[in-house]
Design a protein around this motif. Structure first.
Motif, mmCIF file in Angstrom:
data_model
loop_
_atom_site.group_PDB
_atom_site.id
_atom_site.type_symbol
_atom_site.label_atom_id
_atom_site.label_comp_id
_atom_site.label_asym_id
_atom_site.label_seq_id
_atom_site.Cartn_x
_atom_site.Cartn_y
_atom_site.Cartn_z
ATOM 1 N N ASP A 312 13.056 69.856 86.468
ATOM 2 C CA ASP A 312 13.349 69.419 84.874
ATOM 3 C C ASP A 312 13.037 70.710 84.186
ATOM 4 O O ASP A 312 13.642 70.545 82.989
ATOM 5 C CB ASP A 312 12.299 68.254 84.661
ATOM 6 N N ASP A 313 12.020 71.471 84.406
ATOM 7 C CA ASP A 313 11.884 72.553 83.579
ATOM 8 C C ASP A 313 12.739 73.863 84.126
ATOM 9 O O ASP A 313 12.199 75.005 83.625
ATOM 10 C CB ASP A 313 10.358 72.774 83.410
ATOM 11 N N ALA A 314 13.562 73.651 84.789
ATOM 12 C CA ALA A 314 14.067 74.901 85.208
ATOM 13 C C ALA A 314 15.781 75.002 84.895
ATOM 14 O O ALA A 314 16.298 73.827 84.418
ATOM 15 C CB ALA A 314 14.211 75.016 86.846
ATOM 16 N N TRP A 315 16.266 76.081 84.678
ATOM 17 C CA TRP A 315 17.493 76.422 84.198
ATOM 18 C C TRP A 315 18.318 77.136 85.169
ATOM 19 O O TRP A 315 17.996 78.170 85.554
ATOM 20 C CB TRP A 315 17.254 77.048 83.096
ATOM 21 N N PRO A 316 19.647 76.561 85.358
ATOM 22 C CA PRO A 316 20.657 77.259 86.398
ATOM 23 C C PRO A 316 21.282 78.438 85.834
ATOM 24 O O PRO A 316 21.237 78.753 84.830
ATOM 25 C CB PRO A 316 21.658 76.198 86.511
ATOM 26 N N THR A 317 21.547 79.363 86.689
ATOM 27 C CA THR A 317 22.493 80.500 86.394
ATOM 28 C C THR A 317 23.708 80.447 87.359
ATOM 29 O O THR A 317 23.661 79.909 88.403
ATOM 30 C CB THR A 317 21.659 81.725 86.811
ATOM 31 N N TYR A 318 24.849 81.055 87.023
ATOM 32 C CA TYR A 318 25.788 81.011 87.699
ATOM 33 C C TYR A 318 26.602 82.418 87.654
ATOM 34 O O TYR A 318 26.644 83.213 86.392
ATOM 35 C CB TYR A 318 27.082 79.917 87.197
ATOM 36 N N VAL A 319 26.966 83.017 88.844
ATOM 37 C CA VAL A 319 27.515 84.340 89.047
ATOM 38 C C VAL A 319 28.648 84.571 89.907
ATOM 39 O O VAL A 319 28.481 83.776 91.087
ATOM 40 C CB VAL A 319 26.485 85.339 89.361
ATOM 41 N N LEU A 320 29.729 84.971 89.548
ATOM 42 C CA LEU A 320 30.825 85.342 90.549
ATOM 43 C C LEU A 320 30.822 86.655 91.036
ATOM 44 O O LEU A 320 31.615 86.930 92.228
ATOM 45 C CB LEU A 320 32.216 85.006 89.930
ATOM 46 N N ASN A 321 30.158 87.697 90.343
ATOM 47 C CA ASN A 321 30.224 89.029 90.587
ATOM 48 C C ASN A 321 29.113 89.655 90.411
ATOM 49 O O ASN A 321 28.266 89.434 89.500
ATOM 50 C CB ASN A 321 31.407 89.823 89.728
ATOM 51 N N ASN A 322 28.889 90.862 91.119
ATOM 52 C CA ASN A 322 27.737 91.712 90.946
ATOM 53 C C ASN A 322 27.934 93.097 91.518
ATOM 54 O O ASN A 322 28.936 93.257 92.008
ATOM 55 C CB ASN A 322 26.192 91.110 90.993
ATOM 56 N N HIS A 323 26.823 93.915 91.594
ATOM 57 C CA HIS A 323 27.347 95.194 92.159
ATOM 58 C C HIS A 323 26.949 95.407 93.761
ATOM 59 O O HIS A 323 27.197 96.332 94.420
ATOM 60 C CB HIS A 323 26.133 96.150 91.549
ATOM 61 N N ASP A 324 26.831 94.122 94.218
ATOM 62 C CA ASP A 324 26.633 94.076 95.699
ATOM 63 C C ASP A 324 27.777 93.401 96.716
ATOM 64 O O ASP A 324 27.641 93.195 97.692
ATOM 65 C CB ASP A 324 25.234 93.484 96.102
ATOM 66 N N VAL A 325 28.567 92.772 95.728
ATOM 67 C CA VAL A 325 29.687 91.919 96.469
ATOM 68 C C VAL A 325 31.010 92.288 95.955
ATOM 69 O O VAL A 325 31.174 93.023 95.017
ATOM 70 C CB VAL A 325 29.579 90.373 96.264
ATOM 71 N N ARG A 326 31.998 92.110 96.980
ATOM 72 C CA ARG A 326 33.421 91.975 96.506
ATOM 73 C C ARG A 326 33.422 91.294 95.294
ATOM 74 O O ARG A 326 33.080 90.195 94.960
ATOM 75 C CB ARG A 326 34.380 91.814 97.710
ATOM 76 N N ARG A 327 34.618 92.100 94.512
ATOM 77 C CA ARG A 327 34.835 91.334 93.168
ATOM 78 C C ARG A 327 35.634 89.966 93.413
ATOM 79 O O ARG A 327 36.395 89.940 94.016
ATOM 80 C CB ARG A 327 35.764 92.219 92.291
ATOM 81 N N SER A 328 35.381 89.063 92.508
ATOM 82 C CA SER A 328 35.963 87.722 92.778
ATOM 83 C C SER A 328 37.686 88.179 92.421
ATOM 84 O O SER A 328 38.220 87.113 93.070
ATOM 85 C CB SER A 328 35.643 86.698 91.707
ATOM 86 N N ALA A 329 38.156 88.957 91.856
ATOM 87 C CA ALA A 329 39.409 89.310 91.863
ATOM 88 C C ALA A 329 40.083 89.769 93.284
ATOM 89 O O ALA A 329 41.047 89.391 93.399
ATOM 90 C CB ALA A 329 39.846 90.322 90.790
#
Length: 537
Positions: A312-329
């Motif tokens: 209840d006291d935690a908050w989500p994050t969402y990510v499609l891209n970063n410096h370690d993975v193939r770009r979502s495009a």
């Protein structure tokens, strides 16, 4: 925007890979002054914070993730004074600054390790993880390096091995040593005093290893590293008291923030969630989206599992891209068609949680293709041809159609994508139908609609194949997000309980002729359509 706005919870965070953003001094490498020159662009995009990948002094064995000094700026990026100017310029524009802290290991050129490896009787003798050889003279246990080979490296000057979860040039520090712990916790204070607003903690749950250095049990896997259950070299219980201490330091400054990069874990969502809370990290990354195929059902299952894992006291994050993975495009788009990317963007920016963008995501940058002789990433050199490394997603930002995409006047450290002649910031800013403007409009919509920032997440299609649809709802506002993952026109059937006394108003759509109002029980979605409707109670 309401008065309850909290930047790290309700805002949008934009990751910059400094080497590849803007080069201001024509040396082929991006720098702090380059970032400063584009702050108006970032403000215009609407983001609320920037996260800078490591900018500390480093020999660059792992491009900044091997730190040789935690309390300074690498000269290739600028000076401490220039960093201070960057922070002030950001704050003047309402943009917060997040630094990437790599505290699991240092460079082998860090003065601490230089001293530690010199002998067993020096003051920093146990600042790293040293162990005697096994009875047969080999490594102390079976722990492996994630980058290949044994995690133990022999040092003749001490007649001992030291442990490195990553490259041998990145020795893991000994967090059990009180002096090490004090030095590293003080790193937070040093940068918070200089106005830094938040910290991204690299592989934070790897800080502690089993005190008895027991072998990891075996399991099936391809690489030696994958053929172990990582129960003794990661995610140890000693991490919890440390997080409480770090949180206490951060809470002594106004609105400071820490987000952790969860390392390993059989169930990454549950592992990440276990480290979040009022006396732990503000948030942690769950990278499930980076592993999802183009499938509405996969994304929904990842969202629901993440939501169900968090307390209840935690908050989500969402990510499609970063410096370690193939770009979502590169993962999702077909050719230069950006329709799927608009669907993905609408999902990322309308879910309950903090969205993280990666530089160039807003213009649909694709990975570059790298030949063997062009590989910069040491992982790519080591594992070629089975894995070509992470260079593809780290190419220079595409600002315009000039020779080096407006990134630099000199030859860049990594080549520019040839499609920059048509895919760049300048051209997309001049096209109101572009992906850039869709991102910009989505970010503004988050600011305009409280339900998109803090409303409940209520899925409408529970076992979707092609349509992901959900409500974001507060007591006074409901937002409908309808995403068609299919190349076919499909209907979304709405239940009678969604029909209110007033029609739903179109807030944003990727479709030019989308219905301005929605009052019936059926919404026909065009191929790869992303549409958002809102109604106030």
């Amino acid at each position: 925007m309401d008065n309850d706005f909290l930047w790290w919870r309700d805002g949008v965070i934009y990751q910059i890979y400094p080497r590849s953003f803007v080069d201001s001094n024509a040396d082929g490498i991006g720098d702090l002054q380059g970032i400063r020159s584009k702050l108006d662009y970032l403000q215009g995009l609407g983001i609320d914070a920037i996260w800078l990948s490591p900018i500390f002094p480093s020999p660059d064995v792992d491009f900044g993730y091997d730190v040789s000094n935690y309390l300074d700026i690498d000269p290739k990026f600028g000076t401490l004074e220039e960093f201070q100017q960057l922070v002030e310029d950001c704050h003047q524009r309402g943009i917060r600054v997040i630094l990437d802290l790599v505290l699991n290991h240092t460079s082998d050129q860090h003065p601490w390790f230089v001293e530690s490896r010199s002998s067993r009787d020096n003051p920093k003798n146990d600042w790293y993880l040293w162990k005697d050889p096994s009875p047969n003279g080999g490594p102390p246990n079976n722990w492996q390096s994630v980058f290949g080979g044994s995690g133990w490296e022999y040092e003749a000057r001490r007649g001992q091995y030291y442990f490195h979860m990553f490259y041998k040039e990145q020795p893991d520090v000994n967090w059990r040593n009180p002096a090490v712990r004090e030095e590293l916790v003080n790193v937070f204070r040093f940068w918070a005093e200089r106005g830094v607003d938040g910290f991204r903690l690299d592989v934070f749950n790897d800080y502690f290893k089993d005190a008895g250095f027991r072998d990891n049990p075996a399991k099936l896997g391809l690489r030696p590293f994958d053929r172990q259950q990582h129960i003794h070299d990661v995610s140890q219980p000693e991490m919890m008291p440390l997080l409480k201490e770090i949180r206490s330091v951060l809470d002594s400054y106004p609105q400071r923030y820490a987000v952790g990069e969860t390392f390993l874990g059989e169930d990454q969502a549950k592992t990440a969630a276990s480290y979040c809370g009022s006396e732990r990290l503000h948030a942690a990354f769950n990278f499930s989206f980076t592993h999802c195929k183009w499938d509405a059902g996969q994304f929904l299952r990842a969202i629901q599992h993440w939501e169900n894992s968090l307390g209840d006291d935690a908050w989500p994050t969402y990510v499609l891209n970063n410096h370690d993975v193939r770009r979502s495009a590169s993962r999702y788009a077909r050719g230069e068609d950006d329709r799927r990317l608009k669907v993905a963007a609408a999902m990322l920016l309308t879910l309950r949680g903090t969205p993280y963008l990666y530089y160039g995501e807003e213009i649909g940058m694709r990975d570059i293709k790298v030949g063997r002789s062009e590989i910069q990433d040491p992982i790519g050199k080591h594992y070629w041809p089975f894995f070509i490394g992470r260079d593809g997603c780290r190419s220079p930002m595409q600002w315009n159609a000039a020779k080096h995409a407006g990134f630099s006047q000199a030859t860049p450290w990594l080549k520019v994508n040839p499609n920059h002649a048509t895919r760049n910031v300048e051209s997309q800013q001049n096209d109101p139908r572009s992906l850039y403007h869709f991102y910009r409009n989505l970010i503004q919509l988050r600011k305009d609609l409280p339900a998109l920032r803090q409303g409940m997440f209520l899925p409408l299609v529970h076992e979707p194949r092609y349509i992901l649809a959900y409500l974001r709802q507060t007591q006074t506002q409901t937002v409908l997000v309808a995403l068609n993952f299919s190349r076919r026109r499909l209907p979304l059937m709405l239940s009678g309980r969604m029909i209110t006394g007033q029609p739903w108003k179109l807030a944003l759509s990727s479709r030019e002729d989308a219905r301005a109002e929605l009052s019936g029980t059926r919404l026909d979605l065009a191929p790869y359509e992303a549409s958002i409707y809102a109604v106030n109670e």
